[in-house]
Design a protein around this motif. Sequence first.
Motif, PDB file in Angstrom:
ATOM      1  N   MET A   1       0.851  -1.179   0.000  1.00 52.29           N
ATOM      2  CA  MET A   1       0.000   0.000   0.000  1.00 52.29           C
ATOM      3  C   MET A   1       0.899   1.246   0.000  1.00 52.29           C
ATOM      4  SD  MET A   1      -3.174   1.192   0.130  1.00 52.29           S
ATOM      5  CE  MET A   1      -3.961  -0.395   0.289  1.00 52.29           C
ATOM      6  N   PRO A   2       0.661   2.201  -0.911  1.00 53.70           N
ATOM      7  CA  PRO A   2       1.462   3.426  -0.905  1.00 53.70           C
ATOM      8  C   PRO A   2       1.222   4.229   0.371  1.00 53.70           C
ATOM      9  CG  PRO A   2      -0.290   3.551  -2.546  1.00 53.70           C
ATOM     10  CD  PRO A   2      -0.339   2.185  -1.961  1.00 53.70           C
ATOM     11  N   ARG A   3       2.246   5.009   0.749  1.00 53.31           N
ATOM     12  CA  ARG A   3       2.135   5.792   1.978  1.00 53.31           C
ATOM     13  C   ARG A   3       2.990   7.043   1.886  1.00 53.31           C
ATOM     14  NH1 ARG A   3       5.654   1.683   2.587  1.00 53.31           N
ATOM     15  NH2 ARG A   3       7.517   1.980   3.842  1.00 53.31           N
ATOM     16  N   LEU A   4       2.678   7.999   2.743  1.00 53.63           N
ATOM     17  CA  LEU A   4       3.464   9.222   2.887  1.00 53.63           C
ATOM     18  C   LEU A   4       4.123   9.187   4.260  1.00 53.63           C
ATOM     19  CD1 LEU A   4       1.074  12.005   1.544  1.00 53.63           C
ATOM     20  CD2 LEU A   4       2.963  10.902   0.355  1.00 53.63           C
ATOM     21  N   ILE A   5       5.390   9.572   4.318  1.00 51.41           N
ATOM     22  CA  ILE A   5       6.127   9.633   5.574  1.00 51.41           C
ATOM     23  C   ILE A   5       6.470  11.093   5.829  1.00 51.41           C
ATOM     24  CG2 ILE A   5       8.170   8.879   6.833  1.00 51.41           C
ATOM     25  CD1 ILE A   5       8.231   6.468   4.855  1.00 51.41           C
ATOM     26  N   ASP A   6       6.044  11.610   6.970  1.00 54.87           N
ATOM     27  CA  ASP A   6       6.329  12.991   7.349  1.00 54.87           C
ATOM     28  C   ASP A   6       7.821  13.100   7.642  1.00 54.87           C
ATOM     29  OD1 ASP A   6       6.715  15.382   8.839  1.00 54.87           O
ATOM     30  OD2 ASP A   6       4.609  15.364   9.425  1.00 54.87           O
ATOM     31  N   ARG A   7       8.519  14.001   6.942  1.00 55.48           N
ATOM     32  CA  ARG A   7       9.973  14.137   7.102  1.00 55.48           C
ATOM     33  C   ARG A   7      10.357  14.660   8.481  1.00 55.48           C
ATOM     34  NH1 ARG A   7      13.414  14.818   2.215  1.00 55.48           N
ATOM     35  NH2 ARG A   7      15.021  14.472   3.761  1.00 55.48           N
ATOM     36  N   ARG A   8       9.475  15.419   9.120  1.00 56.52           N
ATOM     37  CA  ARG A   8       9.817  15.989  10.416  1.00 56.52           C
ATOM     38  C   ARG A   8       9.616  14.998  11.547  1.00 56.52           C
ATOM     39  NH1 ARG A   8       7.393  18.750  14.582  1.00 56.52           N
ATOM     40  NH2 ARG A   8       5.370  18.669  13.603  1.00 56.52           N
ATOM     41  N   THR A   9       8.487  14.286  11.536  1.00 51.90           N
ATOM     42  CA  THR A   9       8.134  13.426  12.671  1.00 51.90           C
ATOM     43  C   THR A   9       8.346  11.940  12.412  1.00 51.90           C
ATOM     44  OG1 THR A   9       5.842  13.180  11.960  1.00 51.90           O
ATOM     45  CG2 THR A   9       6.363  15.068  13.385  1.00 51.90           C
ATOM     46  N   GLY A  10       8.436  11.540  11.147  1.00 53.24           N
ATOM     47  CA  GLY A  10       8.556  10.121  10.825  1.00 53.24           C
ATOM     48  C   GLY A  10       7.233   9.385  10.806  1.00 53.24           C
ATOM     49  N   GLU A  11       6.118  10.101  11.021  1.00 57.49           N
ATOM     50  CA  GLU A  11       4.801   9.460  10.973  1.00 57.49           C
ATOM     51  C   GLU A  11       4.514   8.956   9.566  1.00 57.49           C
ATOM     52  OE1 GLU A  11       1.338  11.267  13.034  1.00 57.49           O
ATOM     53  OE2 GLU A  11       2.762  12.925  13.263  1.00 57.49           O
ATOM     54  N   GLU A  12       3.900   7.784   9.479  1.00 54.46           N
ATOM     55  CA  GLU A  12       3.528   7.207   8.197  1.00 54.46           C
ATOM     56  C   GLU A  12       2.017   7.224   8.048  1.00 54.46           C
ATOM     57  OE1 GLU A  12       5.188   3.372   7.482  1.00 54.46           O
ATOM     58  OE2 GLU A  12       7.211   4.010   8.026  1.00 54.46           O
ATOM     59  N   ARG A  13       1.555   7.568   6.855  1.00 51.46           N
ATOM     60  CA  ARG A  13       0.121   7.580   6.546  1.00 51.46           C
ATOM     61  C   ARG A  13      -0.111   6.746   5.301  1.00 51.46           C
ATOM     62  NH1 ARG A  13      -2.152  10.902  10.713  1.00 51.46           N
ATOM     63  NH2 ARG A  13      -0.595  12.463  11.132  1.00 51.46           N
ATOM     64  N   GLU A  14      -0.855   5.662   5.432  1.00 50.05           N
ATOM     65  CA  GLU A  14      -1.202   4.855   4.276  1.00 50.05           C
ATOM     66  C   GLU A  14      -2.237   5.586   3.440  1.00 50.05           C
ATOM     67  OE1 GLU A  14      -2.432   0.942   5.377  1.00 50.05           O
ATOM     68  OE2 GLU A  14      -0.386   0.194   5.212  1.00 50.05           O
ATOM     69  N   LEU A  15      -2.109   5.473   2.137  1.00 48.60           N
ATOM     70  CA  LEU A  15      -3.062   6.100   1.219  1.00 48.60           C
ATOM     71  C   LEU A  15      -4.103   5.048   0.846  1.00 48.60           C
ATOM     72  CD1 LEU A  15      -0.507   8.022  -1.020  1.00 48.60           C
ATOM     73  CD2 LEU A  15      -1.662   8.804   1.049  1.00 48.60           C
ATOM     74  N   LEU A  16      -5.103   4.899   1.704  1.00 49.59           N
ATOM     75  CA  LEU A  16      -6.112   3.863   1.537  1.00 49.59           C
ATOM     76  C   LEU A  16      -7.181   4.217   0.510  1.00 49.59           C
ATOM     77  CD1 LEU A  16      -6.592   2.905   5.289  1.00 49.59           C
ATOM     78  CD2 LEU A  16      -5.205   1.737   3.571  1.00 49.59           C
TER      79      LEU A  16
END
Length: 133
Positions: A1-16
């Motif tokens: 599943m594609p995702r975005l990773i926040d460069r500042r915090t390292g949080e990952e968000r799946e693009l569902l």
Amino acid sequence: MPRLIDRRTGEERELLKPVVLIGRAEYCDICVPEPTVSREHARIHRRLTGCYIEDLGSRHGTRVNGVRLRGRAKLRDGDVIAVAGARPDGQQTTGLHMCHTDTAEVSRRNQPPPQEPAPPQDAPAGACFVFRK
């Protein structure tokens, strides 16, 4: 599943979802609560041929690997997406606010662009992500 990773915090968000909206408005899938970010700033489309990002006419723009978007661009693994005045290294960016549960938080962990005035260096501006397939 594609995702975005926040460069500042390292949080990952799946693009569902097939279409993910990035912006300042509370109803956006990924909310960046900064005045330099447009209410509806950018959109990512997930298609059979890959993921595509487009700027939605925002004033401060969206950049992929440092190049300002004009129209739509296909995202590749490792691309750096900068929203508004965000620096590509993710420094001086704001924290994200996730509004919807249908885009899940996974874990913590050819022309030159036009010249624009840079936001003040001490204030957060926009957000910066790394795209992963």
